[in-house]
Design a protein around this motif. Structure first.
Motif, PDB file in Angstrom:
ATOM      1  N   SER A 169       0.852  -1.183   0.000  1.00  0.00           N
ATOM      2  CA  SER A 169       0.000   0.000   0.000  1.00  0.00           C
ATOM      3  C   SER A 169       0.892   1.239   0.000  1.00  0.00           C
ATOM      4  N   PRO A 170       0.341   2.407  -0.292  1.00  0.00           N
ATOM      5  CA  PRO A 170       1.170   3.621  -0.301  1.00  0.00           C
ATOM      6  C   PRO A 170       1.803   3.879   1.062  1.00  0.00           C
ATOM      7  N   PRO A 171       3.110   4.056   1.126  1.00  0.00           N
ATOM      8  CA  PRO A 171       3.763   4.383   2.405  1.00  0.00           C
ATOM      9  C   PRO A 171       3.481   5.835   2.776  1.00  0.00           C
ATOM     10  N   GLU A 172       3.843   6.220   3.999  1.00  0.00           N
ATOM     11  CA  GLU A 172       3.629   7.600   4.421  1.00  0.00           C
ATOM     12  C   GLU A 172       4.390   8.559   3.515  1.00  0.00           C
ATOM     13  N   LYS A 173       5.612   8.180   3.184  1.00  0.00           N
ATOM     14  CA  LYS A 173       6.407   8.983   2.259  1.00  0.00           C
ATOM     15  C   LYS A 173       7.115   8.050   1.286  1.00  0.00           C
ATOM     16  N   ILE A 174       7.157   8.438   0.033  1.00  0.00           N
ATOM     17  CA  ILE A 174       7.760   7.605  -1.004  1.00  0.00           C
ATOM     18  C   ILE A 174       9.236   7.964  -1.155  1.00  0.00           C
ATOM     19  N   ASN A 175      10.082   6.961  -1.076  1.00  0.00           N
ATOM     20  CA  ASN A 175      11.527   7.145  -1.213  1.00  0.00           C
ATOM     21  C   ASN A 175      11.919   6.991  -2.677  1.00  0.00           C
ATOM     22  N   LEU A 176      12.529   8.033  -3.240  1.00  0.00           N
ATOM     23  CA  LEU A 176      12.959   8.019  -4.641  1.00  0.00           C
ATOM     24  C   LEU A 176      14.466   8.194  -4.767  1.00  0.00           C
ATOM     25  N   GLU A 279      10.415   6.825 -16.162  1.00  0.00           N
ATOM     26  CA  GLU A 279      10.240   8.268 -16.382  1.00  0.00           C
ATOM     27  C   GLU A 279       9.178   8.838 -15.446  1.00  0.00           C
ATOM     28  N   VAL A 280       8.132   8.070 -15.159  1.00  0.00           N
ATOM     29  CA  VAL A 280       7.130   8.501 -14.179  1.00  0.00           C
ATOM     30  C   VAL A 280       7.799   8.754 -12.831  1.00  0.00           C
ATOM     31  N   LEU A 281       8.691   7.853 -12.435  1.00  0.00           N
ATOM     32  CA  LEU A 281       9.380   7.988 -11.152  1.00  0.00           C
ATOM     33  C   LEU A 281      10.377   9.146 -11.172  1.00  0.00           C
ATOM     34  N   VAL A 282      11.052   9.336 -12.313  1.00  0.00           N
ATOM     35  CA  VAL A 282      11.990  10.452 -12.442  1.00  0.00           C
ATOM     36  C   VAL A 282      11.248  11.781 -12.285  1.00  0.00           C
ATOM     37  N   LYS A 283      10.102  11.900 -12.941  1.00  0.00           N
ATOM     38  CA  LYS A 283       9.341  13.148 -12.850  1.00  0.00           C
ATOM     39  C   LYS A 283       8.848  13.395 -11.433  1.00  0.00           C
ATOM     40  N   MET A 284       8.504  12.320 -10.732  1.00  0.00           N
ATOM     41  CA  MET A 284       8.125  12.471  -9.334  1.00  0.00           C
ATOM     42  C   MET A 284       9.306  12.977  -8.514  1.00  0.00           C
ATOM     43  N   LYS A 285      10.486  12.446  -8.796  1.00  0.00           N
ATOM     44  CA  LYS A 285      11.675  12.852  -8.036  1.00  0.00           C
ATOM     45  C   LYS A 285      12.022  14.310  -8.297  1.00  0.00           C
ATOM     46  N   ASN A 289      10.151  16.751  -2.369  1.00  0.00           N
ATOM     47  CA  ASN A 289      10.395  17.668  -1.269  1.00  0.00           C
ATOM     48  C   ASN A 289      11.894  17.737  -0.978  1.00  0.00           C
ATOM     49  N   PRO A 290      12.368  18.752  -0.261  1.00  0.00           N
ATOM     50  CA  PRO A 290      13.804  18.879   0.034  1.00  0.00           C
ATOM     51  C   PRO A 290      14.402  17.685   0.753  1.00  0.00           C
ATOM     52  N   ASP A 291      13.588  16.912   1.480  1.00  0.00           N
ATOM     53  CA  ASP A 291      14.138  15.780   2.225  1.00  0.00           C
ATOM     54  C   ASP A 291      14.309  14.541   1.358  1.00  0.00           C
ATOM     55  N   GLY A 292      14.022  14.635   0.077  1.00  0.00           N
ATOM     56  CA  GLY A 292      14.276  13.521  -0.830  1.00  0.00           C
ATOM     57  C   GLY A 292      13.150  12.526  -0.946  1.00  0.00           C
ATOM     58  N   VAL A 293      11.991  12.832  -0.346  1.00  0.00           N
ATOM     59  CA  VAL A 293      10.856  11.925  -0.429  1.00  0.00           C
ATOM     60  C   VAL A 293       9.630  12.705  -0.841  1.00  0.00           C
ATOM     61  N   VAL A 294       8.618  11.989  -1.303  1.00  0.00           N
ATOM     62  CA  VAL A 294       7.353  12.633  -1.666  1.00  0.00           C
ATOM     63  C   VAL A 294       6.235  11.958  -0.919  1.00  0.00           C
ATOM     64  N   THR A 295       5.177  12.681  -0.696  1.00  0.00           N
ATOM     65  CA  THR A 295       4.006  12.138  -0.011  1.00  0.00           C
ATOM     66  C   THR A 295       2.981  11.718  -1.053  1.00  0.00           C
ATOM     67  N   PRO A 296       2.525  10.462  -1.032  1.00  0.00           N
ATOM     68  CA  PRO A 296       1.546  10.016  -2.021  1.00  0.00           C
ATOM     69  C   PRO A 296       0.274  10.850  -1.949  1.00  0.00           C
ATOM     70  N   LYS A 297      -0.383  10.989  -3.097  1.00  0.00           N
ATOM     71  CA  LYS A 297      -1.656  11.680  -3.120  1.00  0.00           C
ATOM     72  C   LYS A 297      -2.722  10.812  -2.478  1.00  0.00           C
ATOM     73  N   ALA A 298      -3.633  11.461  -1.786  1.00  0.00           N
ATOM     74  CA  ALA A 298      -4.705  10.727  -1.122  1.00  0.00           C
ATOM     75  C   ALA A 298      -5.669  10.151  -2.146  1.00  0.00           C
TER      76      ALA A 298
END
Length: 298
Positions: A169-176, A279-285, A289-298
């Motif tokens: 399932s979607p984690p709290e923050k996605i590591n890219l 490429e989807v993941l690259v565009k997300m990266k 956010n500055p901490d290197g992770v993104v928060t999944p959309k609800a």
């Protein structure tokens, strides 16, 4: 630098270049270096004139090898020799654009598996990262290990999911952090007059060698692994919380295997699916956010 065949100034409304249209179109997410190389590869004389003949010869050769393997399944079996042939063929006869697409695929595939493994809490899947930098790396069973990696990853991942009763399932923050924006075009590929084969012609030529020098299990597993595109895409969609990119997957239904005679064509689709997902993941990266992770959309 835009190749002259992909230059808008060369556009003729009475004879439009289909590959120019696809190069300019941005409806499908894909790395620009990859798209340019793929469109130039599609427009090459090799793809236009040699590919149909090579496809016919490849299928005929595979048919006779299939019969030979039925009677003598273990007479010829040497992955090391196979990969020496592949390395020699890639260096001597394959175009720089096709080589770029082939080498990129291992980098992209490795990072996608690392992304999945790195975004499922309480699961640790150790893999065998494949990021070849030269033709010598090909000799180390590169293609075979790529297929083994996929199946071993699925087996190890799901054994832990079942053992620990975990649902992806979607984690709290996605590591890219494992996803690189590297174009993978810094590798020096030979560009002599003999380096003319397009990607699909090269794959069609190499497939009978793959069939001949691998065991039947290895060859069939390699062919069936292409349908794991759907499985990997589903894992990713569960992590991202969105199924949008699943529509870009063409190799599907891994529980219903397809004949090995279509392996070459499906291999190209496999490469395209990996490139679009990466490429989807690259565009997300790039929008992280500055901490290197993104928060999944609800």
């Amino acid at each position: 630098m835009i190749d002259e065949n992909m230059d808008m100034s060369m556009h003729d409304e009475r004879d439009p270049n289909p590959w120019l249209a696809l190069f300019l179109d941005d409806s499908i997410p894909i790395n620009q270096s990859t798209k340019l190389a793929l469109m130039k590869d599609n427009a090459s004389k090799s793809a236009k004139y040699f590919l149909p003949l090579i496809q016919f010869g490849s299928k005929m050769t595979m048919f006779f090898i299939h019969i030979f393997k039925f009677f003598f399944p273990k007479l010829i079996n040497s992955s090391k020799f196979l990969h020496r042939i592949l390395a020699w063929g890639l260096r001597r006869f394959v175009s720089p654009d096709a080589n770029l697409l082939i080498f990129r695929h291992f980098h992209v595939g490795t990072e996608i598996l690392q992304f999945i493994g790195g975004n499922i809490p309480n699961v640790e899947v150790k893999g065998n990262p494949l990021k070849p930098k030269n033709f010598e790396d090909v000799k180390d069973d590169l293609f075979l290990n790529h297929d083994l990696n996929l199946y071993n990853f699925v087996i190890r991942l799901n054994s832990q999911l079942k053992e620990k009763n975990i649902t992806i399932s979607p984690p709290e923050k996605i590591n890219l952090n494992m996803i690189t924006e590297d174009q993978f075009d810094h590798i020096s590929f030979p560009n002599k007059w003999t380096n003319f084969l397009d990607l699909r012609s090269a794959i069609e030529l190499f497939t009978p060698f793959y069939q001949l020098f691998l065991t039947s299990n290895d060859f069939v597993r390699a062919s069936n692994s292409l349908q794991l595109d759907e499985t990997i895409a589903i894992y990713t969609s569960q992590i991202l919380g969105t199924p949008g990119h699943l529509g870009l997957v063409n190799n599907k239904h891994p529980m219903v295997p397809v004949t090995t005679y279509s392996a070459a064509y499906r291999l190209v689709l496999h490469g395209l699916a990996a490139e679009t997902l990466h490429e989807v993941l690259v565009k997300m990266k790039l929008n992280k956010n500055p901490d290197g992770v993104v928060t999944p959309k609800a």
